[in-house]
Design an enzyme around this catalytic site. Structure first.
Site, PDB file in Angstrom:
ATOM      1  N   ARG A 499      -8.190   3.383  31.087  1.00 61.54           N
ATOM      2  CA  ARG A 499      -8.735   4.422  31.907  1.00 61.54           C
ATOM      3  C   ARG A 499      -9.918   4.729  31.458  1.00 61.54           C
ATOM      4  O   ARG A 499     -10.760   4.088  30.484  1.00 61.54           O
ATOM      5  CB  ARG A 499      -7.665   5.580  31.527  1.00 61.54           C
ATOM      6  N   ASP A 500     -10.534   5.916  32.068  1.00 57.50           N
ATOM      7  CA  ASP A 500     -11.730   6.740  31.267  1.00 57.50           C
ATOM      8  C   ASP A 500     -11.395   6.886  30.097  1.00 57.50           C
ATOM      9  O   ASP A 500     -10.466   7.265  29.726  1.00 57.50           O
ATOM     10  CB  ASP A 500     -12.432   7.668  32.204  1.00 57.50           C
ATOM     11  N   GLU A 501     -12.341   7.075  29.148  1.00 56.24           N
ATOM     12  CA  GLU A 501     -12.327   7.262  27.718  1.00 56.24           C
ATOM     13  C   GLU A 501     -12.881   6.006  26.718  1.00 56.24           C
ATOM     14  O   GLU A 501     -14.009   5.894  26.391  1.00 56.24           O
ATOM     15  CB  GLU A 501     -10.774   7.621  27.019  1.00 56.24           C
ATOM     16  N   ASP A 508      -7.047   6.277  15.642  1.00 51.93           N
ATOM     17  CA  ASP A 508      -6.304   4.973  15.883  1.00 51.93           C
ATOM     18  C   ASP A 508      -6.634   3.853  15.251  1.00 51.93           C
ATOM     19  O   ASP A 508      -5.635   3.023  14.675  1.00 51.93           O
ATOM     20  CB  ASP A 508      -6.501   4.662  17.272  1.00 51.93           C
ATOM     21  N   TRP A 561      -8.007  11.018  11.133  1.00 51.41           N
ATOM     22  CA  TRP A 561      -8.827  10.494  12.163  1.00 51.41           C
ATOM     23  C   TRP A 561     -10.517  10.080  11.218  1.00 51.41           C
ATOM     24  O   TRP A 561     -10.402   9.172  10.899  1.00 51.41           O
ATOM     25  CB  TRP A 561      -9.358  11.743  13.093  1.00 51.41           C
ATOM     26  N   GLU A 773       0.686   3.945  24.777  1.00 51.22           N
ATOM     27  CA  GLU A 773       0.110   4.958  23.987  1.00 51.22           C
ATOM     28  C   GLU A 773       1.251   6.086  23.595  1.00 51.22           C
ATOM     29  O   GLU A 773       1.160   6.589  22.315  1.00 51.22           O
ATOM     30  CB  GLU A 773      -0.685   5.720  25.112  1.00 51.22           C
ATOM     31  N   HIS A 794      -2.571   0.614  23.869  1.00 50.33           N
ATOM     32  CA  HIS A 794      -3.125   1.748  22.970  1.00 50.33           C
ATOM     33  C   HIS A 794      -2.462   1.038  21.755  1.00 50.33           C
ATOM     34  O   HIS A 794      -1.303   0.976  21.578  1.00 50.33           O
ATOM     35  CB  HIS A 794      -2.226   2.907  23.305  1.00 50.33           C
TER      36      HIS A 794
END
Ligand code: BGC
Length: 924
Positions: A499-501, A508, A561, A773, A794
């Site tokens: 997808r976009d992103e 992750d 993160w 995901e 993902h």
């Protein structure tokens, strides 16, 4: 062992086989000859071309058929020719070190130069190996001056279509016969280089993604075989890529508006003379057949605009336009440090369907990252549309049609326009899709399934690990994790390729890196990512949530993160014993740790309750919890883990003061955690699976009685959840490790083997070929989960792979790099066979067991210069045999002890075959 697709590959790469064959053929195997040196790597790569010259790190593996080999000394020589040592000879160094051995600072390397190197080692008896076969590395251009004044050139685009893409070319004459030649090149945008009509090198989507405002990678190509005496042509096609195309959430033109290219060709003639050619105003350009190209939206190729033979010497480019020289950006050029993106496999479609008249849908049966290669027939001017998807609708009116809603704004569509009637093969050049299905419309005749292929693209990290089990669902899980890594490791580790992103979400990779290091040699790739992280680090030491950091989007910090700047170097070092990634980043890592530390220590209570953001708490979990409350518990747990990792790495860095300070802090943070978040009955605040998994998995509760109580509460919580997981991104990696730590492997296996929602097995039952995901990506009735965020590739939940390699494969790291390992596969639990192998930097570490008629056969291979504790379930010490001897007294076994139904033996290097009757043992 059979696992060894992967290992065959590595074997091939490291050419282990030849010396052994030689010994067998000559029948000559004295001790010194039997000991050999293999697996020579530089910066974690084999014979790398065009690398930086300032941080050369060498590793090798010793190999001998004898048991118990240790390395007592080594000697390295480096020369400009094979078998020479004029650049550097280390002399015999008494050391068992064989990973991250660096050149002394006085050895200065020249740009654009090849260096050959060799190693010999001495074993524990002082017997020397022969010199290894020569390996090499070649430096790239090391400073802006090394580019010899090459100019950044911009080509012609159409006045009516500013996104159209240029072709550029130049003719150059070689007066003499070429001995060797290299092109060094880079671009604003993507480039594909050709010489005399042939693609140079085997890489795709160069120069890869970095923060182009700070660093642009340059590639080196060996073009010797493409050149000839006389006239030659260098051609380049340019595409938007990350520089000008769409990045993230529909952002574009992040780094600039104008595509540009720079190159230098350096030729060495057979008479020893050299000649250099550079990009300059002499180059000419034209608008080419790439009408537009975008990584997210796809490529449009109009064959009517092809310039047949454009990159060949015979072509007449007199009507092309001279290129424009644009402003110089050479000071940002750095040699690319990691393996390039390559086409690593081509998969043919397995089936074709036609859910709507004229819409042909092809199924690769594997969700991959790359592009399609299609052989198709059409008419002049006919335009074909090619769309890609990870899924098909499984129900309703659209059943069987391509599902693209989850791709959000990414158009993921290529078009091809025929120049004339006939059959052609088309493979897009300047895009990348995440897909299992290819949909083709606009053709009169549907191509056969065999004529539609998926070309798999990805950063080409060496494949080092594999795990095979006697359970098909688990084998599929192992494969799904591998494919998730393969596809998303594309210059940077992305969250999703479809997808976009497609961003470098630091959380992750933080969660996944221990698993990633089991499957592939991540040293160069993740070290490059840490360069990106340093580029993105803020003045206060903090790290943004996505790296590279485009446009200050997702610039916030977040627990789990930004911690990637500690957890990722730790994971690589821990898995490989290679200190390079820590060394290179140490000061910046300490700066980041200082930020974490100061934020936690601010109130003097050792609780880290800040660093929160919109994704705080356990992202995408299935609990009904206030995520900001859960965040507090998670954040302090992370503070303890960060501190533990930093203290261990400080020891490896020789920083004794910090090591002592931080290791003393760890128990204090753990105590503060217990005091703040553990209730008197043993439960942990917020009560989610994640907080229990962290408290127990991260060893945050020191007191055994308290720990036991909390373990019981954890099990109660799982029982209340009907023994199904409810964890999100942050909790999932700790779930099974926590259960193993409290002695409940049975429950870990139960969760792992579940096949109903929510579980890993559920995804597989629903046909997943990569990791989803979200646990509810597809529901049991075949409907799709929330469309705004529903990627089917993902890798985050693939973090369970670390546990499977450790507990089912049985390979546990006791000392970094498996210098000391523990081989203790879970036997039974519904399995009767497992085989696992990892090509560590020390060599192959492997374990294979099977149960036949109540007898366990366990074969282990321990790399040279390492040791292992092997744990064999048995009724008594005497009942375990190794080969023909009692295990405890077998050659290579240094210690043995029997306790609670297990024999533990400490072994030196070598291959061992244990057998032990399992009759009379409690069923596991
Ligand atoms: C990404 C994740 C990421 C998350 C932040 C999502 O959009 O796909 O993988 O970590 O945002 O919580």
């Amino acid at each position: 062992m059979r696992f060894i697709l992967a290992c065959d590959l590595v074997r091939h790469r490291f050419s282990v086989v030849l010396p052994v064959l030689f010994l067998l053929m000559t029948g000559f195997a004295s001790r010194s000859l039997a000991l050999s040196v293999q697996q020579l790597t530089v910066n974690g790569r084999t014979n790398p071309l065009g690398i930086a010259g300032d941080d050369i790190s060498l590793s090798w593996a010793g190999e001998t058929p004898e048991r118990g080999m240790v390395q007592s000394s080594y000697r390295i020589r480096i020369g400009n020719k094979e078998n020479s040592g004029e650049v550097w000879d280390s002399g015999e160094v008494k050391s068992d070190r064989q990973i991250d051995v660096v050149l002394p600072p006085n050895v200065r390397l020249e740009p654009a130069s090849r260096y050959y190197w060799q190693v010999r080692v001495w074993d524990g008896h002082g017997v020397a190996s022969d010199w290894s076969g020569p390996a090499w590395f070649e430096t790239g251009l090391l400073s802006a001056a090394d580019w010899s004044g090459a100019k950044w050139i911009a080509g012609k685009t159409s006045a009516t279509n500013p996104s159209s893409l240029p072709l550029c070319r130049d003719v150059f004459k070689l007066a003499k016969t070429v001995k060797s030649a290299r092109v060094y090149a880079s671009a604003h945008g993507l480039y594909q280089l050709s010489i005399n009509g042939q693609k140079a090198g085997d890489q795709y989507l160069a120069p890869g993604w970095t923060d182009y405002n700070r660093r642009i990678q340059a590639q080196a190509y060996d073009v010797t075989a493409l050149l000839r005496k006389g006239e030659n042509v260098m051609g380049v096609a340019l595409g938007d890529g990350w520089y000008r195309g769409k990045v993230g959430l529909n952002w574009s033109h992040i780094y600039g508006d104008t595509l540009a290219f720079i190159a230098k060709l350096q030729v060495v003639y057979t008479d020893g003379s050299t000649e250099t050619f550079i990009t300059d105003e002499k180059w000419r350009s034209v608008q080419g057949p790439f009408v537009q190209a975008d990584l997210q939206d796809g490529e449009s190729y109009d064959a009517r605009l092809e310039q047949a033979g454009w990159d060949g010497a015979e072509f007449d480019s007199s009507n092309w336009t001279p290129v424009a020289v644009v402003s110089d950006d050479s000071s940002k050029l750095v040699p690319q440090p990691d393996e390039p993106i390559r086409a690593t496999e081509v998969l043919a479609a397995r089936t074709r369907s036609e859910p709507v008249l004229g819409e042909y849908v092809y199924d690769l049966r594997q969700n991959v990252v790359g592009v399609a290669r299609i052989r198709m027939s059409g008419k002049k001017g006919q335009t074909v549309r090619i769309r890609y998807g990870e899924e098909l609708y499984r129900q309703g009116a659209k059943q069987g049609q391509l599902y693209t809603e989850n791709l959000r704004t990414a158009k993921v569509t290529d078009t091809y326009t025929f120049a004339k009637a006939g059959t052609i093969a088309y493979q897009p050049t300047f895009t990348q899709h995440g897909f299992r299905y290819v949909e083709i419309t606009g053709l009169d005749v549907a191509p056969d399934a065999k004529d539609v292929q998926g070309v798999v693209l990805g950063s080409d990290l060496p494949n080092i690990g594999d795990l095979r089990l006697s359970n098909p669902m688990l084998n599929q899980l192992v494969r799904n994790i591998a494919w998730g890594q393969r596809g998303n490791f594309l210059s940077i580790p992305t969250d999703t390729p479809a997808r976009d992103e497609r961003l470098g979400w630091s959380g992750d990779i933080s969660l996944f890196s221990p698993t990633a290091c089991r499957y592939r040699d991540t040293r160069a790739f993740l070290s490059k990512l840490m360069d990106d992280v340093r580029d993105a680090q803020k003045p206060d030491g903090n790290i943004p949530a996505v790296v590279p950091q485009p446009r200050h989007e997702f610039d916030e910090t977040g627990v789990g993160w930004s911690d990637a700047f500690i957890t990722v170097p730790y994971a690589v070092w821990h898995a490989t014993g290679d200190t390079r990634i820590v060394r290179r980043n140490w000061e910046a890592m300490k700066h980041f740790y200082g930020f974490v530390h100061d934020s936690a220590m601010k109130d003097g209570n050792l609780l880290e309750e800040e660093r929160s953001s919109w994704f705080s708490g356990d992202w995408l979990n299935l609990e009904n919890v206030d995520r900001l409350e859960e965040h507090k518990v998670i954040a302090t747990a992370y503070f303890a883990e960060d501190t533990r990792m930093m203290s261990e790495m400080a020891v490896a860095m020789g920083e004794t003061k910090e090591a002592a300070e931080w290791s003393a802090l760890v128990p204090k943070i753990r105590e503060a955690f217990v005091a703040a978040y553990r209730h008197a009955d043993g439960s942990i605040y917020t009560g989610t699976q994640t907080v229990y998994a962290m408290a127990l998995g991260m060893d945050l509760i020191a007191d055994p009685v308290q720990r036991k109580q909390t373990a019981a509460k954890f099990v109660e919580k799982l029982a209340a959840d009907n023994y199904h997981l409810r964890t999100g991104f942050l909790g999932t990696p700790w779930l099974l490790p926590a259960l193993s730590k409290i002695g409940r492997d049975d429950l870990a296996m139960r969760l792992l083997l579940n096949e109903d929602y929510p579980s890993w097995g559920f995804e597989i039952r629903m046909g997943a070929t990569t990791m989803w995901e979200r646990w509810n990506g597809i529901r049991a009735d075949g409907s799709f989960g929330p469309v705004d965020m529903n990627s089917f590739n993902h890798y985050a939940y693939g973090a369970v792979g670390d546990w499977t390699f450790q507990h089912l494969g049985g390979l546990e790291i006791l000392e970094p790099g498996y210098k000391k390992s523990r081989i203790a596969p879970l036997i039974g639990h519904g399995l009767n066979h497992a085989e696992c192998g990892i090509h560590t930097p020390f060599g192959l570490l492997a374990s294979e067991w099977q149960l036949i008629n109540g007898e366990l056969k366990l074969t282990v291979t321990v790399p040279d210069n390492t040791s292992a504790e092997v744990v064999v379930p048995a009724t008594s010490a005497e009942s375990v045999r190794e080969g023909k001897a009692a295990a405890a007294s077998a050659p290579g076994v240094k210690q043995a002890s029997f306790r609670d139904g297990y024999l533990t033996v400490l072994l030196g290097a070598g291959k061992y075959e244990f057998t032990a009757s399992q009759m009379g043992l409690a069923k596991r």
